[in-house]
Motif scaffolding. Structure first.
Motif, mmCIF file in Angstrom:
data_model
loop_
_atom_site.group_PDB
_atom_site.id
_atom_site.type_symbol
_atom_site.label_atom_id
_atom_site.label_comp_id
_atom_site.label_asym_id
_atom_site.label_seq_id
_atom_site.Cartn_x
_atom_site.Cartn_y
_atom_site.Cartn_z
ATOM 1 N N ASP A 109 -68.714 61.616 -5.306
ATOM 2 C CA ASP A 109 -68.005 61.740 -4.422
ATOM 3 C C ASP A 109 -66.910 61.067 -4.491
ATOM 4 O OD1 ASP A 109 -70.163 63.133 -3.211
ATOM 5 O OD2 ASP A 109 -71.079 61.583 -2.734
ATOM 6 N N ALA A 110 -66.768 59.438 -4.674
ATOM 7 C CA ALA A 110 -65.599 59.024 -5.466
ATOM 8 C C ALA A 110 -64.817 59.502 -6.044
ATOM 9 C CB ALA A 110 -66.111 57.211 -5.846
ATOM 10 N N VAL A 111 -64.380 60.150 -6.885
ATOM 11 C CA VAL A 111 -63.672 61.061 -8.261
ATOM 12 C C VAL A 111 -62.999 61.724 -7.448
ATOM 13 C CG1 VAL A 111 -63.430 62.314 -9.844
ATOM 14 C CG2 VAL A 111 -65.074 60.476 -9.888
ATOM 15 N N ARG A 112 -63.854 62.865 -6.455
ATOM 16 C CA ARG A 112 -63.175 63.569 -5.311
ATOM 17 C C ARG A 112 -62.268 62.949 -4.275
ATOM 18 N NH1 ARG A 112 -68.436 66.313 -6.521
ATOM 19 N NH2 ARG A 112 -69.153 65.080 -5.693
ATOM 20 N N LEU A 149 -58.973 74.305 -2.007
ATOM 21 C CA LEU A 149 -60.394 74.859 -2.016
ATOM 22 C C LEU A 149 -60.459 73.168 -3.215
ATOM 23 C CD1 LEU A 149 -60.187 78.277 -3.416
ATOM 24 C CD2 LEU A 149 -61.003 77.972 -1.011
ATOM 25 N N LEU A 150 -61.716 73.067 -3.159
ATOM 26 C CA LEU A 150 -62.104 72.149 -4.132
ATOM 27 C C LEU A 150 -63.483 72.398 -4.417
ATOM 28 C CD1 LEU A 150 -62.265 69.334 -5.157
ATOM 29 C CD2 LEU A 150 -63.631 68.446 -3.129
ATOM 30 N N THR A 151 -63.746 73.459 -6.285
ATOM 31 C CA THR A 151 -64.604 73.551 -6.863
ATOM 32 C C THR A 151 -64.903 72.174 -8.158
ATOM 33 O OG1 THR A 151 -63.050 75.085 -7.576
ATOM 34 C CG2 THR A 151 -65.061 74.609 -9.168
ATOM 35 N N SER A 152 -66.455 71.884 -7.927
ATOM 36 C CA SER A 152 -67.696 70.677 -8.316
ATOM 37 C C SER A 152 -68.492 71.500 -9.716
ATOM 38 C CB SER A 152 -67.516 70.159 -7.114
ATOM 39 O OG SER A 152 -66.887 69.840 -6.140
ATOM 40 N N ARG A 153 -68.227 70.959 -10.886
ATOM 41 C CA ARG A 153 -69.277 71.327 -11.967
ATOM 42 C C ARG A 153 -69.955 70.385 -12.537
ATOM 43 N NH1 ARG A 153 -65.658 76.255 -14.467
ATOM 44 N NH2 ARG A 153 -65.674 77.656 -12.459
ATOM 45 N N VAL A 154 -70.631 70.284 -12.829
ATOM 46 C CA VAL A 154 -71.289 69.318 -14.077
ATOM 47 C C VAL A 154 -70.285 68.832 -14.962
ATOM 48 C CG1 VAL A 154 -73.066 68.947 -15.582
ATOM 49 C CG2 VAL A 154 -73.453 70.489 -14.007
ATOM 50 N N GLY A 155 -69.683 67.402 -15.144
ATOM 51 C CA GLY A 155 -68.332 67.367 -15.452
ATOM 52 C C GLY A 155 -67.210 67.354 -15.377
ATOM 53 N N GLY A 156 -67.289 68.091 -13.603
ATOM 54 C CA GLY A 156 -65.432 68.186 -13.723
ATOM 55 C C GLY A 156 -65.566 68.655 -12.789
ATOM 56 N N SER A 157 -64.190 67.967 -11.779
ATOM 57 C CA SER A 157 -63.856 68.800 -10.455
ATOM 58 C C SER A 157 -62.432 68.819 -10.416
ATOM 59 C CB SER A 157 -64.186 67.863 -8.785
ATOM 60 O OG SER A 157 -65.443 67.026 -8.669
ATOM 61 N N ALA A 211 -58.066 54.769 -10.243
ATOM 62 C CA ALA A 211 -59.624 53.635 -9.893
ATOM 63 C C ALA A 211 -60.395 53.920 -10.336
ATOM 64 C CB ALA A 211 -58.319 53.147 -8.277
ATOM 65 N N SER A 212 -61.072 54.917 -9.648
ATOM 66 C CA SER A 212 -62.011 55.048 -9.576
ATOM 67 C C SER A 212 -62.512 55.785 -11.381
ATOM 68 C CB SER A 212 -62.400 56.991 -8.547
ATOM 69 O OG SER A 212 -61.639 57.846 -9.525
ATOM 70 N N THR A 213 -61.803 55.541 -11.432
ATOM 71 C CA THR A 213 -62.748 56.481 -13.507
ATOM 72 C C THR A 213 -62.166 55.076 -14.711
ATOM 73 O OG1 THR A 213 -60.913 57.715 -13.547
ATOM 74 C CG2 THR A 213 -62.243 58.948 -12.897
ATOM 75 N N THR A 214 -60.978 55.442 -14.820
ATOM 76 C CA THR A 214 -60.691 54.749 -16.013
ATOM 77 C C THR A 214 -58.994 54.648 -15.844
ATOM 78 O OG1 THR A 214 -60.916 54.061 -17.808
ATOM 79 C CG2 THR A 214 -59.759 56.493 -17.768
ATOM 80 N N GLN A 215 -57.962 53.975 -16.218
ATOM 81 C CA GLN A 215 -56.790 53.909 -16.480
ATOM 82 C C GLN A 215 -55.898 55.212 -16.960
ATOM 83 O OE1 GLN A 215 -54.495 51.969 -13.778
ATOM 84 N NE2 GLN A 215 -53.181 53.783 -14.898
ATOM 85 N N LEU A 216 -55.406 56.067 -16.192
ATOM 86 C CA LEU A 216 -54.920 57.590 -16.706
ATOM 87 C C LEU A 216 -53.679 57.128 -16.990
ATOM 88 C CD1 LEU A 216 -57.082 59.725 -15.025
ATOM 89 C CD2 LEU A 216 -57.674 59.236 -17.276
ATOM 90 N N THR A 217 -52.903 57.773 -18.089
ATOM 91 C CA THR A 217 -51.726 58.026 -18.782
ATOM 92 C C THR A 217 -51.190 59.754 -18.723
ATOM 93 O OG1 THR A 217 -51.532 56.526 -21.057
ATOM 94 C CG2 THR A 217 -51.533 55.708 -19.445
ATOM 95 N N GLY A 218 -49.590 59.637 -18.175
ATOM 96 C CA GLY A 218 -49.400 61.254 -18.249
ATOM 97 C C GLY A 218 -49.098 61.167 -19.989
ATOM 98 N N ASP A 219 -49.640 61.855 -20.656
ATOM 99 C CA ASP A 219 -49.747 62.211 -21.741
ATOM 100 C C ASP A 219 -48.799 63.073 -22.603
ATOM 101 O OD1 ASP A 219 -51.389 59.729 -23.034
ATOM 102 O OD2 ASP A 219 -52.836 60.766 -22.913
ATOM 103 N N TYR A 220 -48.994 64.420 -21.908
ATOM 104 C CA TYR A 220 -47.925 65.600 -22.210
ATOM 105 C C TYR A 220 -47.655 65.798 -21.257
ATOM 106 C CZ TYR A 220 -47.309 70.073 -23.987
ATOM 107 O OH TYR A 220 -47.451 71.175 -24.704
ATOM 108 N N GLY A 221 -45.978 66.083 -21.171
ATOM 109 C CA GLY A 221 -45.902 67.024 -19.928
ATOM 110 C C GLY A 221 -45.190 68.285 -20.424
ATOM 111 N N ARG A 222 -45.032 68.934 -19.527
ATOM 112 C CA ARG A 222 -44.119 70.711 -19.585
ATOM 113 C C ARG A 222 -43.081 70.936 -18.479
ATOM 114 N NH1 ARG A 222 -47.799 74.678 -22.527
ATOM 115 N NH2 ARG A 222 -45.796 75.568 -23.032
ATOM 116 N N HIS A 223 -42.523 71.623 -18.264
ATOM 117 C CA HIS A 223 -41.785 72.322 -17.494
ATOM 118 C C HIS A 223 -40.873 73.484 -17.855
ATOM 119 C CE1 HIS A 223 -37.142 71.436 -17.312
ATOM 120 N NE2 HIS A 223 -37.616 70.232 -18.044
ATOM 121 N N GLU A 224 -41.020 74.273 -16.647
ATOM 122 C CA GLU A 224 -39.654 75.591 -17.165
ATOM 123 C C GLU A 224 -39.377 75.560 -15.176
ATOM 124 O OE1 GLU A 224 -40.670 79.188 -19.048
ATOM 125 O OE2 GLU A 224 -40.773 78.485 -20.956
#
Length: 227
Positions: free
Chosen positions: A208-211, A171-179, A86-99
């Motif tokens: 701020d909205a993304v975080r 912990l929340l890490t914020s950098r240019v272009g991502g969190s 809702a704060s970015t764009t409609q994201l879908t789970g494209d690739y999953g793995r588990h073990e």
């Protein structure tokens, strides 16, 4: 908010590659003591404190397995990132793995969206690790927790802040272009990374909205997986 899905799907199990190397990963700064202890008395006190701490840790984590209040899921992509979408764009789970292993169960999902000319593109990664034998506290926050890719959040710099009221430690890490948001709760470690990129003329997102959305989705994820 992430809703409780039907968790009956299964992805082909695979072994994750080794963790990405991030020499300049930010560390939490710990304020040192205002003055150093000196003399035999100070040394004796320091030794006693250290030894008491060792005994406490050994007593707490010696032979007991870490507490895990969450269940393993095979298809983590069924848990949608509703608030982040809702704060970015409609994201879908494209690739999953588990073990599943005697010492560690893990599930991973990469989320993406189709590219749109002239607009920011967003990606996200979710990783849930259940440490069944070793206590993850010693390594929590020491480096990237993704399986490479955007989870590594390549590059130096960034700000790390504690997030109160989320698991035992967050912990929340914020950098240019991502969190990246990491949460420790007993033997469970959760990681949510969101990254965006675009051309020189694309406007930056409301970070701020993304975080805030990341925090909301993380709380929903932990609630959905709680036993």
């Amino acid at each position: 908010m992430i809703s409780e899905p039907e968790l009956d799907g299964q992805w082909e199990a695979g072994r994750p590659p080794g963790p990405a190397v991030e020499p300049d990963a930010p560390r939490e700064r710990v304020r040192g003591p205002r003055r150093a202890w000196s003399g035999a008395l100070g040394g004796a006190v320091a030794a006693s404190v250290v030894w008491a701490g060792v005994l406490t840790v050994q007593d707490r984590f010696g032979d007991a397995a870490p507490r895990i209040a969450y269940r393993h899921v095979e298809d983590l992509c069924k848990l949608r990132l509703t608030a982040v979408s809702a704060s970015t764009t409609q994201l879908t789970g494209d690739y999953g793995r588990h073990e599943e292993h005697p010492a560690l169960d893990w599930a991973y999902c990469a989320h993406g969206a189709p590219y749109t000319e002239g607009r920011l593109s967003f990606d996200a990664e979710v990783l849930v690790q259940l440490h069944k034998k070793d206590d993850p506290r010693t390594e929590f926050g020491a480096g990237p927790t993704g399986l490479g890719g955007i989870g590594a959040m390549a590059g130096s710099g960034g700000e790390v802040e504690q997030v109160p009221g989320l698991g035992e430690r967050a912990l929340l890490t914020s950098r240019v272009g991502g969190s990246r948001l990491e949460v420790l709760d007993g033997g469970a470690v959760f990681s949510l990374t969101v990254q965006w990129y675009g051309g020189p003329d694309t406007a930056d997102p409301d970070e701020d909205a993304v975080r805030a959305a990341m925090l909301e989705d993380m709380r929903a994820l932990m609630a959905a997986l709680r036993k």
